[in-house]
Design a protein around this motif. Structure first.
Motif, PDB file in Angstrom:
ATOM      1  N   VAL A  57      46.546  29.876  37.455  1.00 20.14           N
ATOM      2  CA  VAL A  57      45.665  30.922  36.920  1.00 20.14           C
ATOM      3  C   VAL A  57      44.233  30.672  37.379  1.00 20.14           C
ATOM      4  O   VAL A  57      43.538  31.594  37.828  1.00 20.14           O
ATOM      5  CB  VAL A  57      45.766  30.996  35.378  1.00 20.14           C
ATOM      6  N   VAL A  58      43.773  29.436  37.299  1.00 26.28           N
ATOM      7  CA  VAL A  58      42.418  29.096  37.753  1.00 26.28           C
ATOM      8  C   VAL A  58      42.298  29.362  39.248  1.00 26.28           C
ATOM      9  O   VAL A  58      41.299  29.909  39.717  1.00 26.28           O
ATOM     10  CB  VAL A  58      42.071  27.635  37.403  1.00 26.28           C
ATOM     11  N   GLY A  59      43.328  29.001  40.013  1.00 26.15           N
ATOM     12  CA  GLY A  59      43.305  29.243  41.453  1.00 26.15           C
ATOM     13  C   GLY A  59      43.233  30.722  41.782  1.00 26.15           C
ATOM     14  O   GLY A  59      42.476  31.146  42.668  1.00 26.15           O
ATOM     15  N   LEU A  60      44.008  31.545  41.075  1.00 29.77           N
ATOM     16  CA  LEU A  60      43.948  32.986  41.287  1.00 29.77           C
ATOM     17  C   LEU A  60      42.565  33.513  40.928  1.00 29.77           C
ATOM     18  O   LEU A  60      41.992  34.336  41.645  1.00 29.77           O
ATOM     19  CB  LEU A  60      45.016  33.707  40.457  1.00 29.77           C
ATOM     20  N   GLY A  61      41.994  33.007  39.836  1.00 33.40           N
ATOM     21  CA  GLY A  61      40.645  33.414  39.450  1.00 33.40           C
ATOM     22  C   GLY A  61      39.627  33.066  40.519  1.00 33.40           C
ATOM     23  O   GLY A  61      38.744  33.869  40.843  1.00 33.40           O
ATOM     24  N   SER A  62      39.747  31.874  41.105  1.00 33.18           N
ATOM     25  CA  SER A  62      38.850  31.479  42.187  1.00 33.18           C
ATOM     26  C   SER A  62      39.001  32.416  43.377  1.00 33.18           C
ATOM     27  O   SER A  62      38.018  32.831  43.988  1.00 33.18           O
ATOM     28  CB  SER A  62      39.128  30.036  42.618  1.00 33.18           C
ATOM     29  N   TYR A  63      40.232  32.750  43.702  1.00 30.92           N
ATOM     30  CA  TYR A  63      40.483  33.668  44.816  1.00 30.92           C
ATOM     31  C   TYR A  63      39.793  35.013  44.560  1.00 30.92           C
ATOM     32  O   TYR A  63      39.126  35.561  45.437  1.00 30.92           O
ATOM     33  CB  TYR A  63      41.989  33.868  44.995  1.00 30.92           C
ATOM     34  N   LEU A  64      39.941  35.530  43.353  1.00 32.66           N
ATOM     35  CA  LEU A  64      39.342  36.822  43.025  1.00 32.66           C
ATOM     36  C   LEU A  64      37.821  36.756  43.019  1.00 32.66           C
ATOM     37  O   LEU A  64      37.143  37.664  43.510  1.00 32.66           O
ATOM     38  CB  LEU A  64      39.876  37.320  41.685  1.00 32.66           C
ATOM     39  N   VAL A  65      37.261  35.687  42.471  1.00 29.60           N
ATOM     40  CA  VAL A  65      35.802  35.539  42.387  1.00 29.60           C
ATOM     41  C   VAL A  65      35.190  35.228  43.754  1.00 29.60           C
ATOM     42  O   VAL A  65      34.157  35.782  44.114  1.00 29.60           O
ATOM     43  CB  VAL A  65      35.424  34.442  41.358  1.00 29.60           C
ATOM     44  N   ASN A  66      35.840  34.353  44.528  1.00 29.32           N
ATOM     45  CA  ASN A  66      35.236  33.854  45.763  1.00 29.32           C
ATOM     46  C   ASN A  66      35.669  34.564  47.039  1.00 29.32           C
ATOM     47  O   ASN A  66      34.945  34.515  48.033  1.00 29.32           O
ATOM     48  CB  ASN A  66      35.529  32.362  45.914  1.00 29.32           C
ATOM     49  N   ALA A  67      36.837  35.185  47.042  1.00 30.26           N
ATOM     50  CA  ALA A  67      37.314  35.820  48.272  1.00 30.26           C
ATOM     51  C   ALA A  67      37.417  37.336  48.163  1.00 30.26           C
ATOM     52  O   ALA A  67      37.164  38.034  49.133  1.00 30.26           O
ATOM     53  CB  ALA A  67      38.682  35.244  48.661  1.00 30.26           C
ATOM     54  N   MET A 135      33.547  43.975  31.934  1.00 26.99           N
ATOM     55  CA  MET A 135      34.098  44.325  33.243  1.00 26.99           C
ATOM     56  C   MET A 135      34.721  45.726  33.233  1.00 26.99           C
ATOM     57  O   MET A 135      34.737  46.403  34.246  1.00 26.99           O
ATOM     58  CB  MET A 135      35.145  43.299  33.664  1.00 26.99           C
ATOM     59  N   ARG A 136      35.219  46.138  32.102  1.00 26.58           N
ATOM     60  CA  ARG A 136      35.879  47.453  32.027  1.00 26.58           C
ATOM     61  C   ARG A 136      34.900  48.592  31.697  1.00 26.58           C
ATOM     62  O   ARG A 136      35.097  49.714  32.132  1.00 26.58           O
ATOM     63  CB  ARG A 136      36.967  47.427  30.965  1.00 26.58           C
ATOM     64  N   THR A 137      33.861  48.300  30.933  1.00 26.34           N
ATOM     65  CA  THR A 137      32.969  49.370  30.460  1.00 26.34           C
ATOM     66  C   THR A 137      31.573  49.323  31.065  1.00 26.34           C
ATOM     67  O   THR A 137      30.827  50.299  30.951  1.00 26.34           O
ATOM     68  CB  THR A 137      32.803  49.303  28.932  1.00 26.34           C
ATOM     69  N   GLY A 138      31.201  48.183  31.639  1.00 20.31           N
ATOM     70  CA  GLY A 138      29.857  48.048  32.185  1.00 20.31           C
ATOM     71  C   GLY A 138      28.791  47.901  31.127  1.00 20.31           C
ATOM     72  O   GLY A 138      27.609  48.085  31.382  1.00 20.31           O
ATOM     73  N   ARG A 139      29.197  47.524  29.933  1.00 15.86           N
ATOM     74  CA  ARG A 139      28.238  47.359  28.837  1.00 15.86           C
ATOM     75  C   ARG A 139      28.153  45.896  28.441  1.00 15.86           C
ATOM     76  O   ARG A 139      29.158  45.236  28.237  1.00 15.86           O
ATOM     77  CB  ARG A 139      28.634  48.215  27.649  1.00 15.86           C
ATOM     78  N   SER A 140      26.945  45.433  28.322  1.00 13.71           N
ATOM     79  CA  SER A 140      26.709  44.064  27.901  1.00 13.71           C
ATOM     80  C   SER A 140      26.972  43.945  26.408  1.00 13.71           C
ATOM     81  O   SER A 140      26.500  44.785  25.636  1.00 13.71           O
ATOM     82  CB  SER A 140      25.258  43.672  28.193  1.00 13.71           C
ATOM     83  N   PRO A 141      27.705  42.920  25.973  1.00 10.88           N
ATOM     84  CA  PRO A 141      27.909  42.755  24.536  1.00 10.88           C
ATOM     85  C   PRO A 141      26.600  42.465  23.801  1.00 10.88           C
ATOM     86  O   PRO A 141      26.491  42.710  22.610  1.00 10.88           O
ATOM     87  CB  PRO A 141      28.872  41.582  24.425  1.00 10.88           C
ATOM     88  N   HIS A 142      25.597  41.987  24.534  1.00 10.86           N
ATOM     89  CA  HIS A 142      24.294  41.683  23.923  1.00 10.86           C
ATOM     90  C   HIS A 142      23.412  42.924  23.831  1.00 10.86           C
ATOM     91  O   HIS A 142      22.480  42.968  23.036  1.00 10.86           O
ATOM     92  CB  HIS A 142      23.591  40.581  24.710  1.00 10.86           C
ATOM     93  N   GLN A 143      23.698  43.925  24.675  1.00  9.43           N
ATOM     94  CA  GLN A 143      22.973  45.195  24.670  1.00  9.43           C
ATOM     95  C   GLN A 143      23.982  46.325  24.864  1.00  9.43           C
ATOM     96  O   GLN A 143      24.065  46.924  25.935  1.00  9.43           O
ATOM     97  CB  GLN A 143      21.939  45.234  25.800  1.00  9.43           C
ATOM     98  N   PRO A 144      24.766  46.658  23.843  1.00 12.22           N
ATOM     99  CA  PRO A 144      25.853  47.631  23.996  1.00 12.22           C
ATOM    100  C   PRO A 144      25.415  49.041  24.406  1.00 12.22           C
ATOM    101  O   PRO A 144      26.213  49.793  24.942  1.00 12.22           O
ATOM    102  CB  PRO A 144      26.535  47.650  22.633  1.00 12.22           C
ATOM    103  N   TRP A 153      30.990  47.285  38.133  1.00 10.94           N
ATOM    104  CA  TRP A 153      32.055  47.365  37.129  1.00 10.94           C
ATOM    105  C   TRP A 153      32.930  48.606  37.296  1.00 10.94           C
ATOM    106  O   TRP A 153      34.112  48.547  36.947  1.00 10.94           O
ATOM    107  CB  TRP A 153      31.470  47.276  35.710  1.00 10.94           C
ATOM    108  N   PRO A 154      32.414  49.739  37.847  1.00  8.20           N
ATOM    109  CA  PRO A 154      33.321  50.865  38.029  1.00  8.20           C
ATOM    110  C   PRO A 154      34.513  50.535  38.943  1.00  8.20           C
ATOM    111  O   PRO A 154      35.556  51.168  38.843  1.00  8.20           O
ATOM    112  CB  PRO A 154      32.435  51.953  38.656  1.00  8.20           C
ATOM    113  N   LEU A 155      34.345  49.546  39.812  1.00  7.50           N
ATOM    114  CA  LEU A 155      35.461  49.092  40.650  1.00  7.50           C
ATOM    115  C   LEU A 155      36.278  48.020  39.931  1.00  7.50           C
ATOM    116  O   LEU A 155      37.500  48.069  39.921  1.00  7.50           O
ATOM    117  CB  LEU A 155      34.938  48.540  41.978  1.00  7.50           C
ATOM    118  N   TYR A 156      35.601  47.066  39.336  1.00  9.76           N
ATOM    119  CA  TYR A 156      36.293  45.945  38.685  1.00  9.76           C
ATOM    120  C   TYR A 156      37.096  46.379  37.460  1.00  9.76           C
ATOM    121  O   TYR A 156      38.042  45.716  37.075  1.00  9.76           O
ATOM    122  CB  TYR A 156      35.305  44.849  38.284  1.00  9.76           C
TER     123      TYR A 156
END
Length: 187
Positions: A57-67, A135-144, A153-156
């Motif tokens: 799972v961590v490896g897949l996450g790295s692939y998504l984040v880094n590649a 990631m789904r809504t583009g809204r910061s939880p600190h500033q909703p 985020w519209p792509l992610y």
């Protein structure tokens, strides 16, 4: 035509069952390490804390984040190690010291936040639910009421729950970092 599809389906199931029996006990299936996870583990620019984590799972996450995405361009300041920018002839080695530590100026007073774990081990200070929601809504939880206009985020938002969860687990496995000095994304 219906008969051919049924025959193909039956043969496919038989082949899968035979492969499962060769892999281990009857009825068990063997799933090889996802190639993307292996690549992700190889390209991670920082040491990973894998104790208690699912390596794949961590490896897949790295692939998504880094590649597969450009998280590093906006969330690492600077992006590349000195002399390593591929835009100036370097090999593209990422700056490990400030990796995903945030601080990239995006213009109009916007500065990209850090994504590394805080003192509670939360990437960017976000719980998994907050991360997925951002990631789904583009809204910061600190500033909703604020929509993240610079982040793609519209792509992610179309990533699967599994992919977003893998990205989160990868971010939990990286070391904390602080921003360095840069003047723009991808520097």
């Amino acid at each position: 035509m219906h008969g051919r599809r049924l025959l193909t389906l039956v043969l496919s199931c038989l082949i899968s069952a035979c492969a499962a029996e060769e892999a281990g006990e009857p009825g068990e299936t063997s799933t090889p390490l996802d190639e993307r996870a292996e690549i992700g583990l190889q390209i991670a620019p920082v040491p990973l804390k894998l104790e208690g984590a699912d390596r794949d799972v961590v490896g897949l996450g790295s692939y998504l984040v880094n590649a597969a995405s450009a998280c590093v361009d906006c969330h690492s300041c600077p992006t590349y190690a000195p002399g390593e920018s591929p835009f100036t002839g370097g090999r593209g080695r990422l700056d490990a010291a400030n990796y995903l530590g945030g601080g990239v100026p995006m213009g109009q007073g916007i500065v990209a936040p850090g994504l590394t774990p805080d003192t509670n081990g939360l990437p960017g200070g976000l719980t998994r639910e907050q991360f997925v929601a951002a990631m789904r809504t583009g809204r910061s939880p600190h500033q909703p009421d604020h929509v993240l206009r610079v982040m793609p985020w519209p792509l992610y938002r179309h990533l699967s729950d599994q992919d977003l969860g893998a990205m989160y687990e990868y971010l939990r496995a990286i070391p904390p970092a602080q921003p360095g000095t840069c003047t723009r994304p991808g520097e």
